[in-house]
Structures are given as structure tokens and as C-alpha cells.
Design a protein around this motif. Structure first.
Motif, PDB file in Angstrom:
ATOM      1  N   GLN A 168       0.834  -1.203   0.000  1.00  0.00           N
ATOM      2  CA  GLN A 168       0.000   0.000   0.000  1.00  0.00           C
ATOM      3  C   GLN A 168       0.867   1.251   0.000  1.00  0.00           C
ATOM      4  O   GLN A 168       0.633   2.184  -0.771  1.00  0.00           O
ATOM      5  CB  GLN A 168      -0.934  -0.007   1.209  1.00  0.00           C
ATOM      6  N   GLY A 223       0.066  -2.284  -7.172  1.00  0.00           N
ATOM      7  CA  GLY A 223      -1.187  -2.984  -7.419  1.00  0.00           C
ATOM      8  C   GLY A 223      -1.017  -4.488  -7.531  1.00  0.00           C
ATOM      9  O   GLY A 223      -1.871  -5.252  -7.087  1.00  0.00           O
ATOM     10  N   ALA A 254      -7.899  -8.541  -9.029  1.00  0.00           N
ATOM     11  CA  ALA A 254      -7.519  -7.150  -8.760  1.00  0.00           C
ATOM     12  C   ALA A 254      -8.266  -6.605  -7.552  1.00  0.00           C
ATOM     13  O   ALA A 254      -9.380  -7.028  -7.239  1.00  0.00           O
ATOM     14  CB  ALA A 254      -7.791  -6.285  -9.982  1.00  0.00           C
ATOM     15  N   VAL A 255      -7.621  -5.683  -6.853  1.00  0.00           N
ATOM     16  CA  VAL A 255      -8.237  -4.990  -5.726  1.00  0.00           C
ATOM     17  C   VAL A 255      -8.199  -3.504  -6.002  1.00  0.00           C
ATOM     18  O   VAL A 255      -7.380  -3.030  -6.793  1.00  0.00           O
ATOM     19  CB  VAL A 255      -7.515  -5.322  -4.387  1.00  0.00           C
ATOM     20  N   SER A 256      -9.087  -2.784  -5.350  1.00  0.00           N
ATOM     21  CA  SER A 256      -9.100  -1.325  -5.581  1.00  0.00           C
ATOM     22  C   SER A 256      -8.262  -0.616  -4.556  1.00  0.00           C
ATOM     23  O   SER A 256      -7.937  -1.142  -3.521  1.00  0.00           O
ATOM     24  CB  SER A 256     -10.525  -0.801  -5.542  1.00  0.00           C
TER      25      SER A 256
END
Length: 178
Positions: free
Chosen positions: A74, A79, A176-178
Motif C-alpha cells: 500500500q 497494485g 484485482a483490488v481497488s
């Protein structure tokens, strides 16, 4: 478009990397793109696998290791690693969504893990220039010198994978994550 070639499969990787990629495939069931990108340098792949394997035998529990990985990804805006460690955290370390969200915010719901993740964040953000007090706080939470060394090494290893993926533009092959 990636900046560094991702061999399509093991057969297209450099010969010296193929046996290492076969080991990854036997452990994971597939060869994620990160490993295939790193396989461009057999020495880098060997080093990464050796360090990762050694740390897996360390004294930090999987949930703590994944918490550190999520926090560092993070911070570094990776990503690929956020997607990979969210998947690994949920499916292998059995971390719930609330804990994953906390980890991505640089903390944990669990008090002891929280100390490790917060310390890891300080190490990452301050590039290792933590205070004596920062070390005292993580020790007071129950971490010994060996575990503190492992926390720092996890920060370094995860920073390295974050950087490799960002430089390479590695295509995300996890949900995928946001």
C-alpha cells in the motif's frame, strides 16, 4: 504493456531459471507473472526464492507476514502485490476482509500484529531510520530481536517485489483490488 518481458511459460524463460520456475509451479500450482518477470535474471530469481523461503521458516506467523506485505504494498502503491497478498492473505493465511483493510491502512485488529505492522510501516516510510522508542514499542508488544530483524527483512523483500513489479509493469494475474 509491460516494460520488461514476461516469458510466456517456463520453456521460454532463460534456461538457468527453468528448474527454479518448475519448483514454483510444484509449490503453487502455477507460475505467477512476478516469478516469470524475475526469471529474466536467474540470479535474481534464485536470490528471491532463497530469501522468501528462508523467511517462511522464520518466527513470524503467516498472518503477520501478510500484514506487513499488504502495508508495504500500500505504501509503495504496488497494485500487483496488493492483489497477490490480498489473495494469499484470504486463501492461505485465512485473513478476513476487516484485517486486510486494517493491514492496508498500516495497522491490525490484533494488538500484537498491530505492533509489527506499525513498526514495518515506520521502517518503510522512514527508510530504516526508526527511533530507539520505535524499537522499544515493538519489543514491549512481545517481539524479540530475531523477530524484529525478520520484520525489517520482510519490509525489504516486499519493497523489492513492489519495485520490480512497478518497474516491469507486471500484468496482474491475481484478482484485482481497488
Amino acid at each position: 504493456m509491460t516494460n520488461i518481458a514476461t516469458p510466456a511459460d517456463i520453456a521460454n524463460a532463460p534456461e538457468a531459471s527453468r528448474s527454479l520456475l518448475e519448483q514454483v509451479k510444484s509449490q503453487l500450482g502455477s507460475v505467477p507473472n512476478l516469478f516469470r518477470v524475475v526469471s529474466n535474471s536467474p540470479a535474481a530469481l534464485e536470490g528471491y526464492l532463497a530469501m522468501s523461503g528462508a523467511l517462511g521458516k522464520g518466527r513470524l506467523p503467516a498472518k503477520t507476514r501478510e500484514g506487513i506485505a499488504l502495508a508495504v504494498a500500500q505504501i509503495n502503491g504496488c497494485g500487483y502485490c496488493l492483489a497477490a497478498h490480498t489473495y494469499i492473505g484470504k486463501n492461505l493465511a485465512k485473513i478476513d476482509d476487516a484485517e486486510i483493510a486494517a493491514n492496508r491502512s498500516g495497522r491490525s485488529i490484533d494488538a500484537k500484529v498491530d505492533s509489527a505492522v506499525r513498526f514495518a510501516v515506520k521502517v518503510a516510510v522512514e527508510r530504516g531510520h526508526v527511533t530507539r522508542e520505535d524499537v522499544s514499542v515493538v519489543k514491549a508488544a512481545g517481539y524479540d530481536d530475531a523477530q524484529i530483524v525478520e520484520i525489517v527483512q520482510h519490509v525489504a523483500l516486499n519493497t523489492w517485489t513492489n519495485y520490480i513489479n512497478e518497474v516491469a509493469g507486471t500484468e496482474i494475474d491475481f484478482p484485482a483490488v481497488s
